[in-house]
Design a protein around this motif. Sequence first.
Motif, PDB file in Angstrom:
ATOM      1  N   ARG A  63       0.829  -1.212   0.000  1.00 33.87           N
ATOM      2  CA  ARG A  63       0.000   0.000   0.000  1.00 33.87           C
ATOM      3  C   ARG A  63       0.861   1.258   0.000  1.00 33.87           C
ATOM      4  N   ASN A  64       1.935   1.226   0.777  1.00 34.46           N
ATOM      5  CA  ASN A  64       2.845   2.376   0.797  1.00 34.46           C
ATOM      6  C   ASN A  64       3.498   2.599  -0.565  1.00 34.46           C
ATOM      7  N   ALA A  65       3.667   1.494  -1.311  1.00 34.66           N
ATOM      8  CA  ALA A  65       4.227   1.581  -2.661  1.00 34.66           C
ATOM      9  C   ALA A  65       3.151   1.876  -3.703  1.00 34.66           C
ATOM     10  N   LYS A  66       1.912   2.076  -3.228  1.00 38.91           N
ATOM     11  CA  LYS A  66       0.769   2.410  -4.084  1.00 38.91           C
ATOM     12  C   LYS A  66       0.455   1.309  -5.102  1.00 38.91           C
ATOM     13  N   VAL A  67       0.609   0.061  -4.645  1.00 36.57           N
ATOM     14  CA  VAL A  67       0.223  -1.095  -5.444  1.00 36.57           C
ATOM     15  C   VAL A  67      -1.138  -1.588  -4.974  1.00 36.57           C
ATOM     16  N   ASP A  68      -2.027  -1.890  -5.912  1.00 37.05           N
ATOM     17  CA  ASP A  68      -3.368  -2.377  -5.604  1.00 37.05           C
ATOM     18  C   ASP A  68      -3.276  -3.722  -4.869  1.00 37.05           C
ATOM     19  N   THR A  69      -3.822  -3.769  -3.648  1.00 40.27           N
ATOM     20  CA  THR A  69      -3.774  -5.001  -2.841  1.00 40.27           C
ATOM     21  C   THR A  69      -5.141  -5.677  -2.712  1.00 40.27           C
ATOM     22  N   SER A  70      -6.115  -5.216  -3.475  1.00 36.90           N
ATOM     23  CA  SER A  70      -7.471  -5.746  -3.324  1.00 36.90           C
ATOM     24  C   SER A  70      -7.570  -7.224  -3.684  1.00 36.90           C
ATOM     25  N   LEU A  71      -6.591  -7.746  -4.433  1.00 35.22           N
ATOM     26  CA  LEU A  71      -6.607  -9.148  -4.842  1.00 35.22           C
ATOM     27  C   LEU A  71      -5.632  -9.998  -4.038  1.00 35.22           C
ATOM     28  N   VAL A  72      -5.099  -9.442  -2.948  1.00 37.16           N
ATOM     29  CA  VAL A  72      -4.251 -10.216  -2.043  1.00 37.16           C
ATOM     30  C   VAL A  72      -5.145 -10.807  -0.959  1.00 37.16           C
ATOM     31  N   GLN A  73      -5.331 -12.109  -0.992  1.00 37.05           N
ATOM     32  CA  GLN A  73      -6.213 -12.792  -0.059  1.00 37.05           C
ATOM     33  C   GLN A  73      -5.521 -13.015   1.287  1.00 37.05           C
ATOM     34  N   THR A  74      -6.319 -13.231   2.331  1.00 38.72           N
ATOM     35  CA  THR A  74      -5.798 -13.561   3.656  1.00 38.72           C
ATOM     36  C   THR A  74      -6.230 -14.971   4.010  1.00 38.72           C
ATOM     37  N   ASP A  75      -5.259 -15.839   4.235  1.00 40.31           N
ATOM     38  CA  ASP A  75      -5.527 -17.240   4.562  1.00 40.31           C
ATOM     39  C   ASP A  75      -5.544 -17.413   6.077  1.00 40.31           C
ATOM     40  N   LYS A  76      -6.615 -17.990   6.586  1.00 41.14           N
ATOM     41  CA  LYS A  76      -6.772 -18.139   8.036  1.00 41.14           C
ATOM     42  C   LYS A  76      -5.950 -19.294   8.622  1.00 41.14           C
ATOM     43  N   LYS A  77      -5.478 -20.184   7.760  1.00 40.21           N
ATOM     44  CA  LYS A  77      -4.786 -21.375   8.266  1.00 40.21           C
ATOM     45  C   LYS A  77      -3.298 -21.401   7.922  1.00 40.21           C
ATOM     46  N   LEU A  78      -2.940 -20.968   6.722  1.00 36.81           N
ATOM     47  CA  LEU A  78      -1.549 -21.060   6.281  1.00 36.81           C
ATOM     48  C   LEU A  78      -0.801 -19.754   6.555  1.00 36.81           C
ATOM     49  N   PRO A  79       0.497 -19.823   6.856  1.00 35.50           N
ATOM     50  CA  PRO A  79       1.255 -18.626   7.208  1.00 35.50           C
ATOM     51  C   PRO A  79       1.729 -17.843   5.993  1.00 35.50           C
ATOM     52  N   ALA A  93      22.480 -15.286  -5.318  1.00 38.00           N
ATOM     53  CA  ALA A  93      21.565 -15.794  -4.299  1.00 38.00           C
ATOM     54  C   ALA A  93      21.137 -17.234  -4.562  1.00 38.00           C
ATOM     55  N   SER A  94      20.962 -17.995  -3.470  1.00 40.78           N
ATOM     56  CA  SER A  94      20.268 -19.276  -3.495  1.00 40.78           C
ATOM     57  C   SER A  94      19.196 -19.226  -2.417  1.00 40.78           C
ATOM     58  N   TYR A  95      18.182 -20.118  -2.510  1.00 39.53           N
ATOM     59  CA  TYR A  95      16.968 -19.934  -1.721  1.00 39.53           C
ATOM     60  C   TYR A  95      16.525 -21.220  -1.031  1.00 39.53           C
ATOM     61  N   GLU A  96      16.004 -21.070   0.191  1.00 37.66           N
ATOM     62  CA  GLU A  96      15.289 -22.141   0.888  1.00 37.66           C
ATOM     63  C   GLU A  96      13.834 -21.695   1.012  1.00 37.66           C
ATOM     64  N   ILE A  97      12.934 -22.422   0.344  1.00 40.20           N
ATOM     65  CA  ILE A  97      11.532 -22.007   0.249  1.00 40.20           C
ATOM     66  C   ILE A  97      10.662 -22.943   1.086  1.00 40.20           C
ATOM     67  N   CYS A  98       9.959 -22.381   2.056  1.00 44.56           N
ATOM     68  CA  CYS A  98       9.116 -23.187   2.942  1.00 44.56           C
ATOM     69  C   CYS A  98       7.777 -23.509   2.279  1.00 44.56           C
ATOM     70  N   GLU A  99       7.144 -24.600   2.723  1.00 50.16           N
ATOM     71  CA  GLU A  99       5.779 -24.917   2.295  1.00 50.16           C
ATOM     72  C   GLU A  99       5.114 -25.810   3.349  1.00 50.16           C
ATOM     73  N   PRO A 100       3.769 -25.788   3.418  1.00 46.61           N
ATOM     74  CA  PRO A 100       2.872 -24.953   2.622  1.00 46.61           C
ATOM     75  C   PRO A 100       2.759 -23.546   3.222  1.00 46.61           C
ATOM     76  N   VAL A 101       2.454 -22.591   2.367  1.00 45.79           N
ATOM     77  CA  VAL A 101       2.272 -21.205   2.785  1.00 45.79           C
ATOM     78  C   VAL A 101       1.020 -20.653   2.107  1.00 45.79           C
ATOM     79  N   ALA A 102       0.659 -19.437   2.469  1.00 47.56           N
ATOM     80  CA  ALA A 102      -0.626 -18.873   2.022  1.00 47.56           C
ATOM     81  C   ALA A 102      -0.764 -18.852   0.506  1.00 47.56           C
ATOM     82  N   TRP A 103       0.321 -18.501  -0.218  1.00 49.42           N
ATOM     83  CA  TRP A 103       0.159 -18.407  -1.677  1.00 49.42           C
ATOM     84  C   TRP A 103       0.061 -19.775  -2.364  1.00 49.42           C
ATOM     85  N   ASP A 104       0.173 -20.859  -1.617  1.00 47.44           N
ATOM     86  CA  ASP A 104      -0.129 -22.184  -2.170  1.00 47.44           C
ATOM     87  C   ASP A 104      -1.640 -22.413  -2.269  1.00 47.44           C
ATOM     88  N   ASN A 105      -2.411 -21.487  -1.721  1.00 43.81           N
ATOM     89  CA  ASN A 105      -3.864 -21.698  -1.604  1.00 43.81           C
ATOM     90  C   ASN A 105      -4.639 -20.477  -2.108  1.00 43.81           C
TER      91      ASN A 105
END
Length: 297
Positions: A63-79, A93-105
């Motif tokens: 929001r501070n970057a003035k990007v539309d967040t109306s399509l960012v959902q909030t998941d009650k169960k996943l972090p 860079a190399s990455y360690e990616i956790c799952e499951p997380v909110a954007w998996d759903n």
Amino acid sequence: MNITKKEILCFGEVLWDRLPSGAKPGGAPMNVALHLNAIGLDAAIASSVGDDEAGQQLIDFLRNAKVDTSLVQTDKKLPTSEVLVHLDKNNNASYEICEPVAWDNIQLNDDLSKKAKNSGLIIYGSLASRNKTTRETLLNLLDNDALKLIDVNLRQPYDKQEVLEQLLAKSDIVKLNDDELRTFAGWNGIKSETEKELIKWFVQHYKVEMLCVTRGEKGAAMFYENKLYEHPGFKVNAVDTVGAGDAFLAGLVAAFLQNKPASNALTFACATGAFVASKAGATPEYDMNEITAIMTQ
């Protein structure tokens, strides 16, 4: 790149990159949306965060970057997603990616479907399709007349050929790196060809309109309208490479939307990627003057 509607939808992961220097907002689709908005285009992000402090902080950041967040959902169960980022001696860079997380759903809903139908361009990565729910939501959204651009992001173990090729079948434009290009070739039993030959093979095999291949500090290549364009890249003092490819993609899209010739678009994209590589994190404060200075060095 013919885009008939000005709205752009970026779909996929939003997260916190946990860098040695501290936490930074990240996720390829979010980074692209941020860069496109900074350039002055109309890009929204569709994703999901957890019902937690980390998720609210991401929403506040967008929001501070003035990007539309109306399509960012909030998941009650996943972090909210977090990624551990490790830098080598060259700050790659190399990455360690956790799952499951909110954007998996990410759930399909009327607002998301409407946005996809009203968009001239849909940008999505491959990582967010690692699990069934989000993948099915995305495939549903891609059944329209928008131009479709996939940013390939092969992260083991989320690099399944069948998933990637299902997404490619829906895509008009593909952006990947040189290692990923050879991975696709290997999947299809293609060996020994030069990179230029592999680029032409990829375009013909997967029937895409445009292919962009990034080469890290060595620049990028682009095959468009039956012509190969190449740029050697710009030399900068790299702080980290997180988000540099996302910035490259945003720069390329912006340049085409501004009706720049293909060669100029590739130059601007490489400069934008180099600018981000010279800063900490994936989304530094945008400075068009500094990008212009990189282009004229």
